[in-house]
Design a protein around this motif. Structure first.
Motif, mmCIF file in Angstrom:
data_model
loop_
_atom_site.group_PDB
_atom_site.id
_atom_site.type_symbol
_atom_site.label_atom_id
_atom_site.label_comp_id
_atom_site.label_asym_id
_atom_site.label_seq_id
_atom_site.Cartn_x
_atom_site.Cartn_y
_atom_site.Cartn_z
ATOM 1 N N TYR A 192 4.321 12.909 -18.048
ATOM 2 C CA TYR A 192 4.475 11.526 -17.882
ATOM 3 C C TYR A 192 3.649 10.951 -16.760
ATOM 4 C CZ TYR A 192 6.318 6.930 -16.604
ATOM 5 O OH TYR A 192 6.306 5.697 -16.218
ATOM 6 N N LEU A 193 2.639 9.954 -16.857
ATOM 7 C CA LEU A 193 2.108 9.562 -15.854
ATOM 8 C C LEU A 193 2.411 8.118 -15.577
ATOM 9 C CD1 LEU A 193 -1.588 10.263 -17.242
ATOM 10 C CD2 LEU A 193 -0.225 11.818 -16.022
ATOM 11 N N ASN A 194 2.553 7.997 -14.194
ATOM 12 C CA ASN A 194 3.322 6.705 -13.600
ATOM 13 C C ASN A 194 2.686 5.863 -12.917
ATOM 14 O OD1 ASN A 194 6.038 5.195 -13.439
ATOM 15 N ND2 ASN A 194 5.677 5.579 -11.309
ATOM 16 N N PHE A 195 2.377 4.553 -12.930
ATOM 17 C CA PHE A 195 1.491 3.852 -12.244
ATOM 18 C C PHE A 195 2.211 2.557 -11.775
ATOM 19 C CE2 PHE A 195 -1.046 6.047 -15.404
ATOM 20 C CZ PHE A 195 -1.641 6.881 -14.572
ATOM 21 N N ASP A 196 2.699 2.604 -10.530
ATOM 22 C CA ASP A 196 3.689 1.406 -9.834
ATOM 23 C C ASP A 196 2.876 0.897 -8.677
ATOM 24 O OD1 ASP A 196 5.580 -0.239 -8.927
ATOM 25 O OD2 ASP A 196 6.990 1.540 -9.167
ATOM 26 N N MET A 197 2.348 -0.191 -8.711
ATOM 27 C CA MET A 197 1.465 -0.717 -7.623
ATOM 28 C C MET A 197 0.080 -0.086 -7.432
ATOM 29 S SD MET A 197 4.608 -1.635 -5.007
ATOM 30 C CE MET A 197 3.677 -2.540 -3.862
ATOM 31 N N VAL A 198 -1.039 -0.649 -7.904
ATOM 32 C CA VAL A 198 -2.212 -0.077 -7.766
ATOM 33 C C VAL A 198 -3.066 -1.107 -7.209
ATOM 34 C CG1 VAL A 198 -1.924 1.791 -9.242
ATOM 35 C CG2 VAL A 198 -3.072 -0.527 -10.008
ATOM 36 N N ALA A 199 -2.718 -2.228 -6.724
ATOM 37 C CA ALA A 199 -3.611 -3.060 -6.040
ATOM 38 C C ALA A 199 -3.027 -3.774 -4.730
ATOM 39 C CB ALA A 199 -3.568 -4.553 -7.161
ATOM 40 N N SER A 200 -2.617 -3.015 -3.818
ATOM 41 C CA SER A 200 -2.262 -3.623 -2.629
ATOM 42 C C SER A 200 -3.125 -3.936 -1.612
ATOM 43 C CB SER A 200 -1.529 -2.341 -1.904
ATOM 44 O OG SER A 200 -0.173 -1.986 -2.853
ATOM 45 N N PRO A 201 -3.001 -5.246 -1.180
ATOM 46 C CA PRO A 201 -3.978 -5.900 -0.376
ATOM 47 C C PRO A 201 -4.631 -5.041 1.110
ATOM 48 C CG PRO A 201 -2.026 -6.966 -0.226
ATOM 49 C CD PRO A 201 -1.747 -6.162 -1.366
ATOM 50 N N ASN A 202 -3.674 -4.172 1.702
ATOM 51 C CA ASN A 202 -3.936 -3.526 2.769
ATOM 52 C C ASN A 202 -3.509 -1.693 2.375
ATOM 53 O OD1 ASN A 202 -4.715 -3.226 5.492
ATOM 54 N ND2 ASN A 202 -2.390 -2.654 6.017
ATOM 55 N N TYR A 203 -4.439 -1.778 0.957
ATOM 56 C CA TYR A 203 -4.008 -0.485 0.117
ATOM 57 C C TYR A 203 -4.419 0.967 0.926
ATOM 58 C CZ TYR A 203 -9.273 0.322 -0.694
ATOM 59 O OH TYR A 203 -10.545 0.430 -0.218
ATOM 60 N N SER A 204 -3.626 1.773 0.597
ATOM 61 C CA SER A 204 -4.330 3.256 0.805
ATOM 62 C C SER A 204 -4.282 3.930 -0.697
ATOM 63 C CB SER A 204 -2.831 4.100 1.390
ATOM 64 O OG SER A 204 -3.054 5.617 1.522
ATOM 65 N N VAL A 205 -4.704 5.112 -0.845
ATOM 66 C CA VAL A 205 -5.056 5.715 -1.991
ATOM 67 C C VAL A 205 -3.943 6.852 -1.913
ATOM 68 C CG1 VAL A 205 -6.623 6.709 -3.719
ATOM 69 C CG2 VAL A 205 -7.255 4.898 -2.272
ATOM 70 N N GLY A 206 -2.803 6.987 -2.619
ATOM 71 C CA GLY A 206 -1.790 7.851 -2.549
ATOM 72 C C GLY A 206 -1.740 8.638 -3.757
ATOM 73 N N VAL A 207 -1.665 9.793 -3.957
ATOM 74 C CA VAL A 207 -1.315 10.753 -4.991
ATOM 75 C C VAL A 207 0.128 11.274 -5.051
ATOM 76 C CG1 VAL A 207 -2.198 12.658 -6.388
ATOM 77 C CG2 VAL A 207 -3.674 11.247 -5.172
ATOM 78 N N TYR A 208 0.894 11.444 -5.813
ATOM 79 C CA TYR A 208 2.169 12.053 -5.696
ATOM 80 C C TYR A 208 1.995 13.672 -5.545
ATOM 81 C CZ TYR A 208 4.083 8.050 -8.528
ATOM 82 O OH TYR A 208 4.242 6.809 -8.814
ATOM 83 N N ASP A 209 2.452 13.989 -4.560
ATOM 84 C CA ASP A 209 2.322 15.445 -3.892
ATOM 85 C C ASP A 209 3.124 16.557 -4.656
ATOM 86 O OD1 ASP A 209 1.602 17.478 -2.052
ATOM 87 O OD2 ASP A 209 2.843 16.860 -0.655
#
Length: 575
Positions: free
Chosen positions: A335-352
């Motif tokens: 299962y691939l989950n995508f929850d919030m991918v356009a934050s204005p002060n973004y980071s690029v986080g990958v589930y660890d």
């Protein structure tokens, strides 16, 4: 985007290298992957986001589950995917709906700020202000989990108890049986307790969660202080839906599931949280449908309802399968989950999933590390910095991992604060949230980052397209055999009488290397810590995992440089 080849020749090479390193094979990728990924454009995703904004604007400014804006959002996705040829299904379920009209707490006539105390989710209304004195449990070790934890002083009082031992709903019901008019639960760790009863029952009484400091101050004033609570909320059971869309093509015993929650909060349009994930998923589905020749494994796109109410839609879906069709769970690649991918002060986080930065507070199913690598390898290949985000289960992948399904995802950040190190990596502003508009009316079309979308969209599309084509790197099933390259003819060695240098001649050294180092082996490690939060089981609302500290990108360590030069990426992150 740099494509990676299958490392079929690695096994022989690694036996000659004196290192205890495991190098798993990469999945085969569609031959036209770069072109496919490019079809999922930021412009098209922004068009979907504008549709969601228009829907919110026409429906009291929100797209919350149980409200007309959510049903209109569902209808938009449903019709778009049906027109593209998907098999689309609505899955209905009931859920507890809550709308807080107003809520306040006063201590001896002075308003208590929301930084010190906040109402429990699904707390019943007080039906007007209630003023009463304070009491505490006589059995403090049991922390108010049973009616017998209180004496007669609880009658007509607000009881003050610590978090712990049992769910907040049980504390509320026990205090109600003891005759209390309300319950104040103070946190047993730093910060305010933002709790939930989970679902409403007639036995519950109004409740607030507080900081440890505010709770301690109430206990010090137990004999003298008075609280006034005024909580007005609509709490009722409503119906809503998940939306499931499946490719007609692909193996039914090897299904890739990709999901995003479609609902937002009542406070606003929910464009970043989470129309952004839904819009990217929708556009990826449309472009995949245009290229059925790459679909070897069936792909199921899921748009969840009532995530903001406690991951309810995805949990209902998985629980229903576990009870009625357990084979469907066993047949999932992951299962691939995508929850919030356009934050204005973004980071690029990958589930660890490999726990290289955070020890996961949940069980990490087999295959999750390989899903993580789909994203990190892609970012590394493009020279895109990224950070680890705690594999916490605090989004719609929770029910999947609880049932042993591999999971992963990427995340641009919610209400955690951006660090100085992350500013170096991604730009933006230090010390403010990744999304300053999180769960507010300002989470609208004007406050999403197209720069973040430009980073996240290709990564999401590549992961889905790759697994649709070949999932063997995750679950070992149905590997796609790539054609063996035709060997290039080699030139004959010069004869002794030709121009080869004699053993006695010296050949001057070249000023240039004979072979450039590979891009992967020349990457510099980078680190950037950032905040994360722990997982609770006693009734906390399940917020998204904050972006975690950056992992270190480990360049290739194998000595077989010729193999690397031959076009095979031998290194894997943190082997």
């Amino acid at each position: 985007m740099k494509l990676r080849k299958s490392s079929a020749v690695v096994a022989a090479a690694t036996t000659a290298v004196a290192m205890a390193v495991t190098v798993p094979a990469f999945a085969a990728v569609p031959p036209n992957l770069d072109d496919l990924v490019a079809t999922v454009s930021t412009d098209a995703v922004m068009d979907h986001l504008q549709e969601f904004q228009d829907i919110a604007d026409a429906n009291d400014g929100n797209r919350a589950a149980g409200e007309p804006g959510y049903e209109a959002s569902l209808a938009y996705v449903e019709s778009t995917l049906s027109d593209a040829g998907y098999e689309v299904e609505r899955q209905a379920f009931s859920f507890p709906f809550e709308q807080v009209i107003s809520s306040s707490l006063e201590l001896d006539g002075e308003a208590v700020p929301e930084t010190d105390a906040i109402s429990m989710a699904y707390s019943p209304s007080t039906d007007g202000p209630i003023t009463a004195g304070l009491a505490k449990a006589i059995d403090e070790a049991n922390q108010g989990c049973e009616p017998t934890d209180y004496d007669a002083s609880a009658e007509g009082a607000f009881v003050v108890v610590s978090r712990g031992t049992c769910a907040f709903a049980q504390k509320s019901e026990s205090a109600g049986v003891a005759g209390a008019v309300g319950v104040i639960v103070y946190n047993n760790e730093a910060g305010i307790l933002n709790g939930t009863y989970g679902s409403p029952t007639d036995a519950q009484i109004p409740g607030y969660g507080t900081t440890p400091e505010f709770g301690a101050s109430l206990l010090e004033q137990l004999e003298t202080a008075e609280l006034t609570m005024d909580h007005d909320a609509l709490v009722e059971v409503r119906d809503t839906w998940n939306l499931l869309a499946e490719t007609p093509e692909g193996r039914e015993d090897n299904v890739v599931v990709a999901g995003a929650h479609l609902d937002g909060v009542l406070e606003g349009a929910g464009i970043n949280d989470n129309a952004s994930g839904s819009a990217v998923l929708l556009e990826t589905a449309l472009q995949l449908r245009e290229n059925p020749e790459i679909i070897n494994n069936k792909v199921r796109f899921a748009f969840w309802g009532a995530e903001e109410n406690g991951l309810l839609g995805s949990t209902h879906y998985v629980n229903d399968l576990a009870a009625n069709d357990p084979a469907a769970l066993e047949n999932m690649v992951g299962y691939l989950n995508f929850d919030m991918v356009a934050s204005p002060n973004y980071s690029v986080g990958v589930y660890d999933a490999d726990e290289s930065t955070y020890t996961a507070p949940v069980e990490v199913p087999e295959g999750s590390i390989q899903i993580e690598s789909l994203f990190t390898d892609n970012f590394d290949a493009d020279g895109q910095p990224w950070v680890d985000s705690e594999f916490s289960g605090r989004s719609d992948y929770q029910a999947f991992i609880d049932n042993g399904v591999a999971a992963g995802g990427i995340f641009s950040g919610a209400d955690g604060s951006k660090t100085a190190e992350e500013v170096e990596m991604f730009g933006g502003t230090e010390g403010i949230p990744y999304d300053p508009n999180y769960h507010s009316p300002e989470d609208d079309i004007d406050n999403v980052s197209t720069e973040a979308l430009d980073i996240f969209i290709p990564s999401i599309a590549e992961a889905i397209f790759t697994l649709a084509y070949d999932s063997s790197t995750v679950n070992g099933k149905y590997p796609v055999e790539e054609p063996t390259p035709t060997p290039m003819p080699t030139e004959s060695a010069p004869s002794p009488t030709e121009s080869a240098p004699s053993p006695t001649e010296s050949t001057p050294p070249s000023s240039e290397p004979t072979e450039s180092p590979s891009e992967e082996s020349s990457e510099s490690p980078s680190t950037a810590p950032s905040s994360s939060s722990s997982t609770d089981t006693d009734g906390d609302r399940p917020p998204l995992a904050d972006t975690g500290a950056a992992s270190v990108v480990i360049p290739g360590l194998l000595a077989g440089a010729a193999l690397i030069g031959g076009g095979y990426a031998l290194s894997r992150r943190r082997q």
